[in-house]
Design a protein around this motif. Structure first.
Motif, mmCIF file in Angstrom:
data_model
loop_
_atom_site.group_PDB
_atom_site.id
_atom_site.type_symbol
_atom_site.label_atom_id
_atom_site.label_comp_id
_atom_site.label_asym_id
_atom_site.label_seq_id
_atom_site.Cartn_x
_atom_site.Cartn_y
_atom_site.Cartn_z
ATOM 1 N N ASN A 6 -23.811 -65.032 -33.234
ATOM 2 C CA ASN A 6 -23.046 -64.329 -33.391
ATOM 3 C C ASN A 6 -23.810 -63.348 -34.571
ATOM 4 O O ASN A 6 -24.076 -63.193 -35.921
ATOM 5 C CB ASN A 6 -22.213 -64.750 -34.672
ATOM 6 C CG ASN A 6 -21.755 -65.470 -34.233
ATOM 7 O OD1 ASN A 6 -20.250 -65.282 -32.828
ATOM 8 N ND2 ASN A 6 -20.717 -67.225 -34.508
ATOM 9 N N ILE A 7 -24.688 -62.526 -33.924
ATOM 10 C CA ILE A 7 -25.615 -61.752 -34.151
ATOM 11 C C ILE A 7 -25.641 -60.844 -34.902
ATOM 12 O O ILE A 7 -25.039 -59.625 -33.620
ATOM 13 C CB ILE A 7 -27.229 -62.080 -34.173
ATOM 14 C CG1 ILE A 7 -27.738 -61.245 -32.477
ATOM 15 C CG2 ILE A 7 -28.052 -63.372 -34.535
ATOM 16 C CD1 ILE A 7 -28.632 -60.750 -32.263
ATOM 17 N N SER A 8 -25.585 -60.228 -35.645
ATOM 18 C CA SER A 8 -25.535 -58.657 -36.331
ATOM 19 C C SER A 8 -26.199 -58.034 -36.594
ATOM 20 O O SER A 8 -27.409 -58.308 -37.127
ATOM 21 C CB SER A 8 -24.405 -57.737 -37.500
ATOM 22 O OG SER A 8 -23.149 -58.343 -36.388
ATOM 23 N N HIS A 13 -29.592 -46.262 -39.240
ATOM 24 C CA HIS A 13 -28.477 -46.455 -38.596
ATOM 25 C C HIS A 13 -27.543 -46.343 -37.209
ATOM 26 O O HIS A 13 -26.593 -45.404 -36.841
ATOM 27 C CB HIS A 13 -28.411 -44.568 -38.999
ATOM 28 C CG HIS A 13 -29.443 -43.817 -40.136
ATOM 29 N ND1 HIS A 13 -28.452 -44.292 -41.483
ATOM 30 C CD2 HIS A 13 -30.282 -43.353 -40.268
ATOM 31 C CE1 HIS A 13 -29.510 -44.213 -42.352
ATOM 32 N NE2 HIS A 13 -30.697 -43.404 -42.162
ATOM 33 N N ARG A 14 -28.150 -46.732 -36.354
ATOM 34 C CA ARG A 14 -27.448 -47.160 -35.109
ATOM 35 C C ARG A 14 -27.489 -49.051 -35.530
ATOM 36 O O ARG A 14 -28.381 -49.696 -35.608
ATOM 37 C CB ARG A 14 -28.753 -47.283 -34.129
ATOM 38 C CG ARG A 14 -28.503 -47.338 -32.237
ATOM 39 C CD ARG A 14 -28.999 -46.001 -31.464
ATOM 40 N NE ARG A 14 -28.521 -46.063 -30.021
ATOM 41 C CZ ARG A 14 -28.739 -46.331 -29.290
ATOM 42 N NH1 ARG A 14 -31.164 -45.992 -29.169
ATOM 43 N NH2 ARG A 14 -28.444 -46.192 -28.133
ATOM 44 N N ILE A 15 -26.021 -48.425 -35.137
ATOM 45 C CA ILE A 15 -25.759 -50.730 -34.357
ATOM 46 C C ILE A 15 -26.319 -50.689 -32.963
ATOM 47 O O ILE A 15 -26.155 -50.322 -32.106
ATOM 48 C CB ILE A 15 -24.513 -50.826 -34.222
ATOM 49 C CG1 ILE A 15 -23.851 -50.810 -36.136
ATOM 50 C CG2 ILE A 15 -23.910 -52.202 -34.722
ATOM 51 C CD1 ILE A 15 -22.299 -50.265 -36.221
ATOM 52 N N LEU A 16 -27.162 -52.268 -32.699
ATOM 53 C CA LEU A 16 -27.555 -53.188 -31.363
ATOM 54 C C LEU A 16 -26.762 -53.895 -31.707
ATOM 55 O O LEU A 16 -26.163 -53.996 -29.822
ATOM 56 C CB LEU A 16 -28.861 -53.070 -31.819
ATOM 57 C CG LEU A 16 -30.056 -52.647 -32.226
ATOM 58 C CD1 LEU A 16 -31.553 -52.842 -32.403
ATOM 59 C CD2 LEU A 16 -30.148 -51.111 -31.566
ATOM 60 N N PHE A 17 -26.134 -55.224 -32.405
ATOM 61 C CA PHE A 17 -25.852 -56.110 -31.859
ATOM 62 C C PHE A 17 -24.477 -56.458 -32.721
ATOM 63 O O PHE A 17 -24.520 -56.144 -34.085
ATOM 64 C CB PHE A 17 -26.567 -57.061 -32.193
ATOM 65 C CG PHE A 17 -28.064 -57.145 -31.156
ATOM 66 C CD1 PHE A 17 -27.698 -56.957 -29.761
ATOM 67 C CD2 PHE A 17 -29.046 -57.023 -31.631
ATOM 68 C CE1 PHE A 17 -28.850 -57.699 -28.983
ATOM 69 C CE2 PHE A 17 -29.986 -56.651 -30.455
ATOM 70 C CZ PHE A 17 -29.266 -57.338 -29.433
ATOM 71 N N ILE A 18 -22.854 -56.686 -32.271
ATOM 72 C CA ILE A 18 -22.515 -56.759 -33.649
ATOM 73 C C ILE A 18 -21.648 -58.202 -33.032
ATOM 74 O O ILE A 18 -21.681 -58.085 -31.562
ATOM 75 C CB ILE A 18 -21.145 -55.729 -33.030
ATOM 76 C CG1 ILE A 18 -21.375 -54.018 -32.965
ATOM 77 C CG2 ILE A 18 -19.895 -55.683 -34.050
ATOM 78 C CD1 ILE A 18 -20.746 -53.461 -32.859
ATOM 79 N N GLU A 19 -22.323 -59.238 -34.016
ATOM 80 C CA GLU A 19 -21.783 -60.724 -33.792
ATOM 81 C C GLU A 19 -21.505 -60.882 -32.263
ATOM 82 O O GLU A 19 -20.786 -61.929 -31.476
ATOM 83 C CB GLU A 19 -19.639 -60.393 -34.107
ATOM 84 C CG GLU A 19 -19.924 -60.770 -35.165
ATOM 85 C CD GLU A 19 -18.142 -60.722 -35.875
ATOM 86 O OE1 GLU A 19 -17.622 -60.883 -34.955
ATOM 87 O OE2 GLU A 19 -18.081 -60.704 -36.720
#
Length: 540
Positions: A6-8, A13-19
């Protein structure tokens, strides 16, 4: 062995991983895929503890050793390639270093009064060194370097004098010699010739540890991995199978999701039409209300995410004469080495010659002779009637003006072209939005290669001379280039270590060997069938 739970993770400012979650189990060989900038290197860094997730955790079983190879090899100089490789071999290299120190102490006159303790310690360390097979270490280091195409001279020479590409091989050899429980290999196939690639394939197939790797070489990946982890819009999706299976499965999933989305849209349209039609009628109020509630509860199906891929579009090239290039009695030497002596070679219109040969056989020299980048010592190189040449070489990327933006450089190259057509060209080659305003000096190797190719193909040549055109290109971009070149109607002469590229595009093979030059009708696939080997350096 390694669990990603469950990594975020966000990066400037850029989302690489969401859960996102995934696992690497004992003995598994996994390919890590995803577009440039998706977070592949960040994931490696989180596994090694160089980076931390914002949420969730990456856990590694106790006692598990990890070897991480990436493109940043750091400083190397002052010792031989063999010594450099042995130094990275894990616990044995620490023991070897102490053994060297003790040997120096035993001949140091200033330490005579400590000699009993030094000799006692030397015996203990030597026993540990033998236990770790330290005396076989140098032999194994030379074996690995030999597999990666090092000559004995290069193995024993100062590692600092090697080029960046060869230093990368030294860094890779360190990890291979270490044989850790887990190998993380970020683009190990870069800078390798076919012979080294095939040796590395065999090494990794025989390696009994766990492997997580990225590669822009689909053939290389297909022969090693049995599972794919895909980074897609912040998620980690796992597919059982090689890269080819993953591609098919992803396309099937997208097709099914599209069909599901379309079915739901049709149903929603029908329900909304009913609601709009009868909402004002009291007699239908309860039906309308019931349908509104039903729509509120429906979980919406998302359309499949469309991947941004580079689309190469060739304008038709003008037709050349039938005789495109003629080399007669060509001789070429570099120092005391003779590369060519009395070479006769003719290229006809629409032929696609791939040049095969080990390092130093003269592949790039032949391309330079044809392109006029070097002159023959003897004989002649003549270009046929109406031939317009495009030459792509690695050094061409060094000629980009670092102070100009992508768009400014294109404007400088084509001062008469309109802004609209240059923007369209840049877009075809993956420079959309703000990317077109990037300074050339900050471009990655792949971006530079795309930009140089864009300039070469804007005003299309009818003879393409390409020296390793797929270096630095990611899998999707490479696939688009292959598709575009398949439709190209001109003549081609090229060198590549990418077997998929060779198989898809060649219809003639010129093989350069110490025994002479051999010509084969038919492309690379037929060449392999006829010779029984995938590259000249692999002859039995």
């Amino acid at each position: 062995m390694i669990r990603i739970e469950n990594i975020s993770k966000s990066n400037s400012h850029r989302i690489l991983f969401i859960e996102a979650s995934a696992a690497l189990n004992r003995g598994e060989k996994i390919g890590l895929v995803g577009p440039n900038g998706a977070g592949k290197t960040t994931l490696f860094r989180m596994i090694t503890g160089q980076d931390l997730p914002d949420e969730g955790q990456v856990s590694v079983d106790k006692g598990v050793t990890i070897g991480y190879f990436n493109q940043d090899v750091g400083e190397m100089s002052g010792r031989s390639a063999v010594a450099e490789v042995m130094d990275g071999a894990g616990p044995v290299s620490v023991v070897a270093a102490e053994l060297r120190e003790l040997e120096a102490a035993m001949v140091d006159p200033d330490r005579m009064d400590e000699m009993d303790q030094i000799i006692e310690r030397y015996g203990e360390v030597q026993a540990r060194y033998e236990e770790l097979d330290g005396y076989g270490l140098e032999g194994r280091a030379r074996e690995v370097l030999d597999g990666l195409s090092f000559t004995q001279e290069m193995m024993d020479g100062d590692v600092g004098k090697l080029s960046g590409g060869w230093k990368m091989r030294v860094a890779l050899a360190r990890i291979l010699l270490m044989r850790p429980d887990v190998m993380l290999l970020d683009e190990p196939s870069n800078h390798l010739d076919i012979e080294s690639l095939i040796w590395l394939e065999q090494f990794l197939r025989g390696y009994d540890g766990a492997l997580l790797m990225t590669s822009h070489d689909r053939e290389f990946m297909n022969r090693i991995v049995t599972k794919i982890i895909e980074i897609d819009a912040g998620s980690l999706n796992t597919y059982s199978g090689d890269y080819g299976f993953y591609e098919q499965q992803r396309a099937l999933n997208e097709k099914q999701q599209q069909a599901q989305f379309e079915r739901q849209q049709a149903m929603l349209a029908k329900e909304i039409k009913f609601i709009e039609r009868f909402k004002a009628r009291a007699s239908h109020a309860s039906q309308v209300q019931s349908r509104v509630k039903k729509l509120d509860k429906i979980e919406r199906v998302e359309p499949p995410k469309r991947r941004q891929t580079v689309a190469f579009e060739f304008q038709p090239a003008p037709r050349s004469g039938e005789d495109v290039v003629s080399l007669k009695g060509v001789a070429k030497k570099y120092g005391s080495g003779t590369i060519y002596d009395g070479l006769d070679f003719m290229i006809k219109r629409r032929e696609r010659w791939c040049i095969m040969g080990i390092n130093g056989a003269g592949k790039s020299t032949l391309l330079k002779l044809v392109a006029g980048a070097t002159e023959p010592d003897d004989g002649s190189v003549s270009i046929g009637a109406s031939v317009k040449m495009g030459y792509f070489a690695q050094h061409a990327m060094d000629l980009l003006d670092g102070d100009l933006t992508v768009f400014e450089w294109l404007e400088q190259e084509f001062p008469r072209a309109g802004q609209g057509s240059l923007r369209a060209l840049a877009g075809c080659f993956g420079f959309s939005g703000d990317d077109i305003e990037k300074k050339c000096r900050v471009l990655s190797g792949g971006e530079k290669a795309r930009l140089v190719m864009a300039a070469m193909l804007f005003d299309p040549p009818n003879l393409l001379v390409l020296d390793e055109p797929t270096n630095h290109l990611d899998l999707d971009t490479k696939e688009m280039l292959i598709k575009a070149l398949s439709d190209y109607e001109g003549t081609m002469l090229f060198v590549s270590h990418d077997r998929h590229f060779l198989a898809e595009l060649s219809n003639r093979v010129l093989e350069l060997t110490p025994d002479g030059i051999h010509r084969y009708d038919g492309g690379y696939t037929e060449y392999v069938e006829r010779t029984g080997y995938e590259a000249p350096g692999l002859q039995a």
